[in-house]
Design a protein around this motif. Structure first.
Motif, mmCIF file in Angstrom:
data_model
loop_
_atom_site.group_PDB
_atom_site.id
_atom_site.type_symbol
_atom_site.label_atom_id
_atom_site.label_comp_id
_atom_site.label_asym_id
_atom_site.label_seq_id
_atom_site.Cartn_x
_atom_site.Cartn_y
_atom_site.Cartn_z
ATOM 1 N N MET A 1 0.837 -1.175 0.000
ATOM 2 C CA MET A 1 0.000 0.000 0.000
ATOM 3 C C MET A 1 0.890 1.249 0.000
ATOM 4 O O MET A 1 1.698 1.432 0.902
ATOM 5 N N PRO A 2 0.765 2.136 -1.026
ATOM 6 C CA PRO A 2 1.639 3.292 -1.105
ATOM 7 C C PRO A 2 1.301 4.324 -0.029
ATOM 8 O O PRO A 2 0.151 4.468 0.375
ATOM 9 N N LYS A 3 2.340 5.024 0.392
ATOM 10 C CA LYS A 3 2.149 6.074 1.385
ATOM 11 C C LYS A 3 1.529 7.292 0.715
ATOM 12 O O LYS A 3 1.842 7.626 -0.420
ATOM 13 N N GLU A 4 0.654 7.960 1.451
ATOM 14 C CA GLU A 4 0.049 9.167 0.911
ATOM 15 C C GLU A 4 1.059 10.295 0.832
ATOM 16 O O GLU A 4 1.112 11.038 -0.118
ATOM 17 N N PHE A 5 1.825 10.443 1.897
ATOM 18 C CA PHE A 5 2.810 11.506 1.957
ATOM 19 C C PHE A 5 4.187 10.881 2.143
ATOM 20 O O PHE A 5 4.427 10.147 3.086
ATOM 21 N N GLY A 6 5.085 11.207 1.252
ATOM 22 C CA GLY A 6 6.437 10.700 1.358
ATOM 23 C C GLY A 6 7.242 11.479 2.386
ATOM 24 O O GLY A 6 6.774 12.458 2.977
ATOM 25 N N ARG A 7 8.461 11.044 2.581
ATOM 26 C CA ARG A 7 9.325 11.679 3.569
ATOM 27 C C ARG A 7 9.577 13.136 3.218
ATOM 28 O O ARG A 7 9.581 14.008 4.085
ATOM 29 N N SER A 8 9.783 13.414 1.951
ATOM 30 C CA SER A 8 10.055 14.785 1.518
ATOM 31 C C SER A 8 8.901 15.720 1.889
ATOM 32 O O SER A 8 9.124 16.839 2.354
ATOM 33 N N ALA A 9 7.669 15.273 1.699
ATOM 34 C CA ALA A 9 6.505 16.095 2.037
ATOM 35 C C ALA A 9 6.402 16.325 3.544
ATOM 36 O O ALA A 9 6.080 17.431 3.989
ATOM 37 N N ARG A 10 6.694 15.292 4.317
ATOM 38 C CA ARG A 10 6.630 15.438 5.779
ATOM 39 C C ARG A 10 7.713 16.381 6.284
ATOM 40 O O ARG A 10 7.462 17.230 7.136
ATOM 41 N N VAL A 11 8.920 16.246 5.736
ATOM 42 C CA VAL A 11 10.021 17.105 6.162
ATOM 43 C C VAL A 11 9.749 18.551 5.753
ATOM 44 O O VAL A 11 9.972 19.473 6.542
ATOM 45 N N SER A 12 9.246 18.768 4.561
ATOM 46 C CA SER A 12 8.975 20.144 4.120
ATOM 47 C C SER A 12 7.869 20.787 4.943
ATOM 48 O O SER A 12 7.936 21.968 5.268
ATOM 49 N N SER A 13 6.864 20.014 5.318
ATOM 50 C CA SER A 13 5.794 20.535 6.166
ATOM 51 C C SER A 13 6.331 20.930 7.544
ATOM 52 O O SER A 13 6.017 22.014 8.056
ATOM 53 N N GLN A 14 7.146 20.069 8.124
ATOM 54 C CA GLN A 14 7.733 20.369 9.428
ATOM 55 C C GLN A 14 8.688 21.558 9.328
ATOM 56 O O GLN A 14 8.718 22.424 10.203
ATOM 57 N N MET A 15 9.446 21.613 8.244
ATOM 58 C CA MET A 15 10.388 22.710 8.047
ATOM 59 C C MET A 15 9.645 24.045 7.913
ATOM 60 O O MET A 15 10.077 25.066 8.450
ATOM 61 N N GLN A 16 8.508 24.034 7.235
ATOM 62 C CA GLN A 16 7.709 25.247 7.074
ATOM 63 C C GLN A 16 7.248 25.757 8.431
ATOM 64 O O GLN A 16 7.342 26.956 8.725
ATOM 65 N N LYS A 17 6.762 24.872 9.283
ATOM 66 C CA LYS A 17 6.309 25.261 10.620
ATOM 67 C C LYS A 17 7.448 25.816 11.455
ATOM 68 O O LYS A 17 7.313 26.853 12.109
ATOM 69 N N GLU A 18 8.578 25.120 11.437
ATOM 70 C CA GLU A 18 9.726 25.543 12.253
ATOM 71 C C GLU A 18 10.295 26.869 11.757
ATOM 72 O O GLU A 18 10.670 27.726 12.557
ATOM 73 N N LEU A 19 10.372 27.054 10.439
ATOM 74 C CA LEU A 19 10.877 28.318 9.897
ATOM 75 C C LEU A 19 9.974 29.487 10.286
ATOM 76 O O LEU A 19 10.466 30.572 10.613
ATOM 77 N N ALA A 20 8.674 29.272 10.252
ATOM 78 C CA ALA A 20 7.746 30.330 10.660
ATOM 79 C C ALA A 20 7.987 30.718 12.117
ATOM 80 O O ALA A 20 8.018 31.914 12.453
ATOM 81 N N LEU A 21 8.166 29.734 12.976
ATOM 82 C CA LEU A 21 8.429 30.020 14.390
ATOM 83 C C LEU A 21 9.779 30.710 14.583
ATOM 84 O O LEU A 21 9.900 31.630 15.390
ATOM 85 N N ILE A 22 10.790 30.276 13.857
ATOM 86 C CA ILE A 22 12.116 30.880 13.975
ATOM 87 C C ILE A 22 12.070 32.344 13.560
ATOM 88 O O ILE A 22 12.600 33.217 14.255
ATOM 89 N N LEU A 23 11.435 32.632 12.431
ATOM 90 C CA LEU A 23 11.369 34.015 11.961
ATOM 91 C C LEU A 23 10.525 34.888 12.875
ATOM 92 O O LEU A 23 10.770 36.085 13.005
ATOM 93 N N GLN A 24 9.551 34.289 13.514
ATOM 94 C CA GLN A 24 8.673 35.048 14.405
ATOM 95 C C GLN A 24 9.319 35.291 15.765
ATOM 96 O O GLN A 24 9.231 36.385 16.310
ATOM 97 N N ARG A 25 10.005 34.288 16.322
ATOM 98 C CA ARG A 25 10.480 34.363 17.699
ATOM 99 C C ARG A 25 11.981 34.557 17.856
ATOM 100 O O ARG A 25 12.423 35.297 18.728
ATOM 101 N N ASP A 26 12.770 33.884 17.035
ATOM 102 C CA ASP A 26 14.212 33.832 17.279
ATOM 103 C C ASP A 26 15.015 34.899 16.540
ATOM 104 O O ASP A 26 16.073 35.302 17.015
ATOM 105 N N ILE A 27 14.555 35.332 15.406
ATOM 106 C CA ILE A 27 15.278 36.342 14.629
ATOM 107 C C ILE A 27 14.833 37.720 15.107
ATOM 108 O O ILE A 27 13.658 38.066 15.023
ATOM 109 N N ASP A 28 15.791 38.488 15.599
ATOM 110 C CA ASP A 28 15.476 39.801 16.158
ATOM 111 C C ASP A 28 15.956 40.890 15.199
ATOM 112 O O ASP A 28 16.956 41.544 15.436
ATOM 113 N N ASP A 29 15.254 41.025 14.086
ATOM 114 C CA ASP A 29 15.580 42.030 13.087
ATOM 115 C C ASP A 29 14.301 42.788 12.755
ATOM 116 O O ASP A 29 13.402 42.264 12.091
#
Length: 128
Positions: A1-29
């Motif tokens: 049974m094929p996976k709906e979401f591959g590893r690349s899709a899961r990593v990109s989704s997680q990366m999008q969330k983490e980048l949003a948090l980093i730019l919002q909280r950690d980058i002080d510019d």
């Protein structure tokens, strides 16, 4: 049974969330303003990431300066991302401005203007 979401899709989704948090909280510019991460596109081997973002209330010059500033800050952002994500290797980050929102707003404006021009206005003197 094929996976709906591959590893690349899961990593990109997680990366999008983490980048949003980093730019919002950690980058002080204060020059960056309110940035929204719209999409993260990873290469098949996860070695490089194209990050598409938008900025609230920015003109053309502001958009170009945001792209330049974010790409200059890419090593710092990558380092912060590596702390938050549990991957052996973190992708090289390349930021691009996503103009699809601006294009959509322009199309909506044109359709609205065309709709107003196409509908005849009723005269108060016209009665049936």
């Amino acid at each position: 049974m094929p996976k709906e979401f591959g590893r690349s899709a899961r990593v990109s989704s997680q990366m999008q969330k983490e980048l949003a948090l980093i730019l919002q909280r950690d980058i002080d510019d204060s020059r960056l303003g309110f940035i929204t991460i719209n999409e993260v596109v990873l290469s098949k081997d996860l070695a490089s990431a194209k990050i598409y973002f938008t900025v609230l209330n920015s003109d053309e010059q502001g958009k170009k300066s945001h792209v330049k500033r974010l790409n200059e800050m890419s090593p710092l952002i990558r380092h912060l991302l590596a702390k938050k994500m549990q991957l052996r290797h973190i992708s090289e980050l390349k930021f691009f401005y996503d103009d699809s929102f601006d294009t959509g707003m322009r199309v909506a404006e044109l359709l609205s203007n065309a709709n107003k021009a196409a509908t005849p206005e009723k005269d108060e003197n016209d009665t049936l």
